[in-house]
Motif scaffolding. Structure first.
Motif, short mmCIF file in Angstrom:
data_model
loop_
_atom_site.label_atom_id
_atom_site.label_comp_id
_atom_site.label_asym_id
_atom_site.label_seq_id
_atom_site.Cartn_x
_atom_site.Cartn_y
_atom_site.Cartn_z
N LEU A 86 0.77 -1.18 -0.05
CA LEU A 86 -0.01 -0.07 -0.11
C LEU A 86 1.03 1.16 0.10
N THR A 87 0.30 2.17 -0.83
CA THR A 87 1.14 3.48 -0.86
C THR A 87 0.01 4.54 -0.57
N GLY A 88 0.43 5.51 0.67
CA GLY A 88 -0.59 6.28 0.86
C GLY A 88 -0.17 7.31 2.35
N GLU A 89 -1.19 8.09 2.57
CA GLU A 89 -0.95 9.14 3.56
C GLU A 89 -1.24 8.34 4.89
N PHE A 90 -0.12 8.86 5.80
CA PHE A 90 -0.39 8.28 7.28
C PHE A 90 -1.44 9.33 7.89
N VAL A 91 -2.48 8.67 8.67
CA VAL A 91 -3.39 9.59 9.04
C VAL A 91 -3.34 9.67 10.69
N THR A 92 -3.43 8.36 11.31
CA THR A 92 -3.66 8.58 12.71
C THR A 92 -3.03 6.95 13.17
N GLN A 93 -2.78 6.94 14.36
CA GLN A 93 -2.21 5.62 15.15
C GLN A 93 -3.01 5.66 16.36
N HIS A 94 -3.42 4.36 16.61
CA HIS A 94 -3.96 3.81 18.07
C HIS A 94 -3.16 2.83 18.53
N THR A 95 -2.93 2.77 19.93
CA THR A 95 -2.15 1.94 20.58
C THR A 95 -2.75 1.22 21.58
N THR A 96 -2.35 -0.06 22.20
CA THR A 96 -3.08 -0.85 23.14
C THR A 96 -1.82 -1.45 23.82
N ARG A 97 -1.99 -1.53 25.17
CA ARG A 97 -0.99 -2.27 25.89
C ARG A 97 -1.62 -3.40 26.65
N ASN A 98 -1.17 -4.58 26.53
CA ASN A 98 -1.56 -5.54 27.22
C ASN A 98 -0.54 -6.39 27.91
N ALA A 99 -0.65 -6.31 29.31
CA ALA A 99 0.71 -6.91 29.98
C ALA A 99 1.92 -6.04 29.44
N SER A 100 2.97 -6.71 28.70
CA SER A 100 4.17 -6.29 28.33
C SER A 100 4.26 -6.14 26.92
N ALA A 141 -5.39 -7.81 20.28
CA ALA A 141 -5.16 -6.54 19.98
C ALA A 141 -5.91 -5.90 18.93
N VAL A 142 -6.41 -6.63 18.02
CA VAL A 142 -7.31 -6.19 16.84
C VAL A 142 -8.60 -5.84 17.54
N THR A 143 -9.06 -6.73 18.12
CA THR A 143 -10.37 -6.75 19.03
C THR A 143 -10.43 -5.14 19.74
N SER A 144 -9.06 -5.14 20.67
CA SER A 144 -9.13 -4.19 21.43
C SER A 144 -9.16 -2.69 20.86
N LEU A 145 -8.56 -2.73 19.58
CA LEU A 145 -8.35 -1.30 18.69
C LEU A 145 -9.44 -1.14 17.75
N ASN A 146 -10.59 -1.94 17.61
CA ASN A 146 -11.72 -1.75 16.98
C ASN A 146 -11.41 -1.51 15.44
N VAL A 147 -10.38 -2.62 15.22
CA VAL A 147 -9.77 -2.56 13.57
C VAL A 147 -11.04 -3.03 12.78
N GLY A 148 -11.14 -2.47 11.52
CA GLY A 148 -12.01 -2.82 10.53
C GLY A 148 -12.08 -4.07 10.10
N ASP A 149 -13.12 -4.50 9.34
CA ASP A 149 -13.23 -6.09 8.92
C ASP A 149 -12.12 -6.50 8.23
N HIS A 150 -11.39 -5.93 7.43
CA HIS A 150 -10.30 -6.36 6.87
C HIS A 150 -9.29 -5.25 6.92
N PHE A 151 -8.00 -5.87 7.01
CA PHE A 151 -6.85 -4.78 7.37
C PHE A 151 -5.89 -5.46 6.66
N VAL A 152 -4.30 -4.84 6.86
CA VAL A 152 -2.98 -5.46 6.69
C VAL A 152 -2.24 -5.52 8.01
N VAL A 153 -1.78 -6.69 7.88
CA VAL A 153 -0.77 -6.92 8.89
C VAL A 153 0.74 -6.64 8.53
N CYS A 154 1.34 -5.74 8.99
CA CYS A 154 2.55 -5.01 8.35
C CYS A 154 4.00 -5.79 8.71
#
Length: 711
Positions: A39-53, A132-145
């Motif tokens: 994918l090539t595009g513009e970075f918009v935002t980042q959401h982060t979750t921490r579970n234990a370490s 992490a995906v569930t916690s971050l409300n990720v959309g139905d389909h996404f990319v694992v980087c």
């Protein structure tokens, strides 16, 4: 629907200029679960979750005008990224994945525990990724980087960087199954052997998981308009809609030359009062702290501003501005199309946000977040001078309302956008909402923590309330946080006028952590007024998180007073001392201590404290009445209760229902006495502005007369 083998080795290039767009590729089955893409595009935002370490992040990449793609930085491969720049171009390579909640379900149950089964997918290939995906409300389909690299981009020309809400498409399912209860790995063969026949797949909907010397004023509420407007429309207001600091800010108080000559941002002054309360008959003693400054208005200049506007687009924002979304029984009020007002909360919010953008300087930066059940970054942070602001205002006016209210995710998206900005710039979130969260983080203390955590990092918040049914209690709690304040929008034109007068002041806190200690012998502190959520510890200490500059004209400033009421406890020789300390930033802490000679008999040091006293008495009576009227809304004046329990509603603690005005005979008598007192004091201090509260009391008394005639 059959199961397709999606194990592919090729890398499909998905860019704005490529062979396929993201949605076309998914819908046309060019990409599916496990496909490697670039994918090539513009970075918009980042959401982060921490579970234990474990640290995991969801980033959003805009690949064309209409499409936003979620990208997961997996727990195993990445720590939290602080080098991603909003608006910059990036190339991302990774595998297409499906959210656990959107992976197909099997009609059969787990052979081991009987639990539900879902398709096994890419999210299960890395430990902690599914959680992490569930916690971050990720959309139905996404990319694992796998890899992410920045691409240079020319930002010299003006840009319309508005990002429409993303379209959701469903990927093609594949693979084995996973028990959501016990975690067992179950194959198609196991299920066929257990139940016989071909496996059947079901697609579950994905849950949808804001020059004279300057005066100063405290943070929190900036008006009492919501309270007055509710009464005007025939509703009982919420008591917190009449916050004392908001009531005081509606009025101007004389500034006084301070005895302190040091060059301090805050130069407190003090006044005393003693008089009998004509409503209660009790003698009351008051002390006031005048909030003045040695800084002149010509010397004041706000720093460059990074502002993210967070706009509530939930379903309740589509309701008329001057009506309640829920009626007195707690049922949602359905309005027929032909009855719908042109002046909805959504339209007022959009017009107010457009007015706010007109106040920004060329080097200020603006971002916009829209939220309903989920947050959407509609405009990345970008400087005003390189942004097509007319186009942005057009997009804002086109926003439509619908869905749930996830205030937490909306706030978090804005905070993330501001996290990496320059420290010498003022960072502020302007949150425009009716404050009725029903999705995601809904507990008041959790929402307050979000705002407080951002404030501790230098990001402060302004809340702009929309509609008569705005949750005043939650708005009061949130705006009491360090650096926060709260405005209620009566009309877009009125808000635009106030912005023109006050914008630089509303986004520029000057003084923090004012502590007022009252040391007394023979008295105790009986009340404090003009401070958000005043919490008097042991009757002595009062904490004020923030002082903002206040508009000053002809020796008067708006809301520049804190009032303390004292109660005599014994007849011995009394003494009172006030001890103040405050923080002016950059490591500068100041303080002062004064002894006060408490007057006996009727006495006022000046018209400022006299006006504050009459307003505090008015506020106490009206807040007490509003609490009483809301508490007895289920009973009529005869005490007969309608205890029929109808259909259960989904209204939660934050979603306010309307309560028609009711006034007892005893309150009607109190209102008449209070009205006479305000008229008398207005004459004594020669201030006609108090007439607005007389009009409120006249409106209430008119309701009393109507009820009497109807009976």
């Amino acid at each position: 629907m059959g199961i397709r083998d999606n194990r592919k080795s090729e890398v499909l290039d998905v860019t704005a200029e490529g062979e396929y767009t993201w949605d076309e590729a998914v819908e046309g089955e060019q990409i599916s679960e496990g496909t490697r893409v670039t994918l090539t595009g513009e970075f918009v935002t980042q959401h982060t979750t921490r579970n234990a370490s474990v640290v995991a992040s969801r980033i959003s990449i805009r690949i064309d005008e209409d499409t936003l793609v979620d990208v997961m930085l997996t727990p195993c491969d990445f720590e939290e990224r602080f080098d991603l720049v909003t608006g910059a171009q990036y190339t991302v390579t990774g595998k297409v994945a499906t959210s656990p909640t959107a992976l197909p379900r099997h009609e059969s149950s787990c052979p081991d525990c009987g639990g539900a089964l879902r398709q096994r997918g890419v999210v299960d290939s890395t430990e902690g990724l599914a959680t992490a995906v569930t916690s971050l409300n990720v959309g139905d389909h996404f990319v694992v980087c796998d890899e992410i690299h920045r691409v240079a981009r020319d930002l010299n020309e003006k840009t319309d960087d508005w990002i429409p809400r993303e379209r959701q498409s469903r990927p093609i399912p594949s693979g084995r199954y996973l028990c959501v209860d016990c975690g067992s790995d179950v194959s198609d063969y196991d299920l066929t052997r257990e139940h016989g026949g071909e496996p059947m797949l079901e697609m579950d909907a994905c849950a949808a998981p804001a020059s004279e010397s300057l005066g100063l004023s405290v943070g929190g509420s900036r008006d009492a308009t919501n309270f007055r407007e509710n009464i005007h429309e025939g509703y009982v207001p919420q008591p917190d809609a009449l916050a004392y600091e908001g009531l005081f800010y509606d009025y101007r108080f004389p500034t006084t030359e301070s005895e302190h000559t040091e060059d301090a941002l805050f130069t407190p002054t003090f006044e005393r009062a003693s008089a009998r309360n004509p409503v209660t008959g009790e003698r009351e003693v008051y002390l006031s702290v005048g909030l003045d400054s040695s800084l002149s208005s010509s010397e004041f200049e706000r720093p460059p501003l990074d502002v993210v506007a967070v706009l509530d687009t939930s379903g309740s924002m589509s309701s008329p501005f001057d009506e309640y979304y829920y009626d007195s029984t707690g049922t949602r009020r359905e309005v027929e199309d032909e009855e719908k007002s042109n002046d909805t909360k959504m339209e007022a919010a959009a017009a107010s946000l457009c007015a706010l953008t007109e106040q920004l300087a060329p080097d200020d930066q603006l971002g916009v977040v829209l939220f309903d059940s989920r947050a959407h970054v509609a405009k990345p942070l970008r400087d005003v001078q390189s942004t097509d602001m007319d186009a942005i205002r057009g997009h804002i006016r086109d926003v439509r309302a619908g869905g749930g209210t996830n205030m937490g995710e909306g706030f978090d998206a804005a905070h993330q956008m501001l996290a990496e900005m320059e420290p010498d710039r003022e960072q502020r979130i302007v949150f425009m909402t009716d404050a009725m969260p029903n999705t995601g983080t809904t507990r008041s203390n959790q929402l307050v923590d979000l705002v407080a955590d951002a404030a501790s990092e230098g990001t402060h918040t302004t809340f702009v309330g929309m509609g008569l049914d705005e949750n005043a209690e939650l708005a009061s709690d949130l705006s009491a946080v360090r650096g926060a304040n709260h405005y209620f929008v009566h009309s877009a034109s009125e808000f635009e006028r106030r912005l023109g007068e006050e914008f630089d002041y509303m986004v520029s806190p000057l003084v923090f952590d004012l502590s007022l200690s009252v040391d007394t012998e023979g008295y105790e502190v009986d009340g404090a007024y003009g401070v958000p959520n005043a919490d008097i510890e042991d009757g002595r200490v009062l904490d004020v998180t923030t002082l903002f500059p206040s508009p000053t004209s002809n020796g008067e400033s708006r809301g520049g007073v804190i009032l303390v009421r004292l109660h005599r406890t014994n007849s011995e020789e009394p003494s009172v001392e006030l001890d103040l300390s405050w923080d002016e930033g950059e490591g500068v802490t100041r303080g002062t201590r004064v002894a006060v000679d408490v007057p006996s008999g009727k006495h006022f040091d000046g018209s400022g404290i006299r006006k504050a006293v009459v307003l505090s008495r008015y506020g106490r009576v009206l807040r007490e009445w509003a609490s009483w009227a809301r508490s007895v809304s289920a009973a009529d004046q005869t005490g007969i209760v309608d205890d029929w329990v109808g259909a259960r509603t989904t209204r939660n603690e934050h979603e306010r229902g309307s309560v028609p005005i009711r006034i007892s005979n005893s309150y009607a008598a109190v209102f008449r006495d209070l009205r006479a007192h305000i008229v008398s004091e207005s004459t004594e201090i020669d201030d006609e502005t108090l007439s607005r509260e007389v009009e409120v009391l006249d409106s209430l008394l008119a309701h009393t007369e109507e009820e009497r005639r109807s009976q």
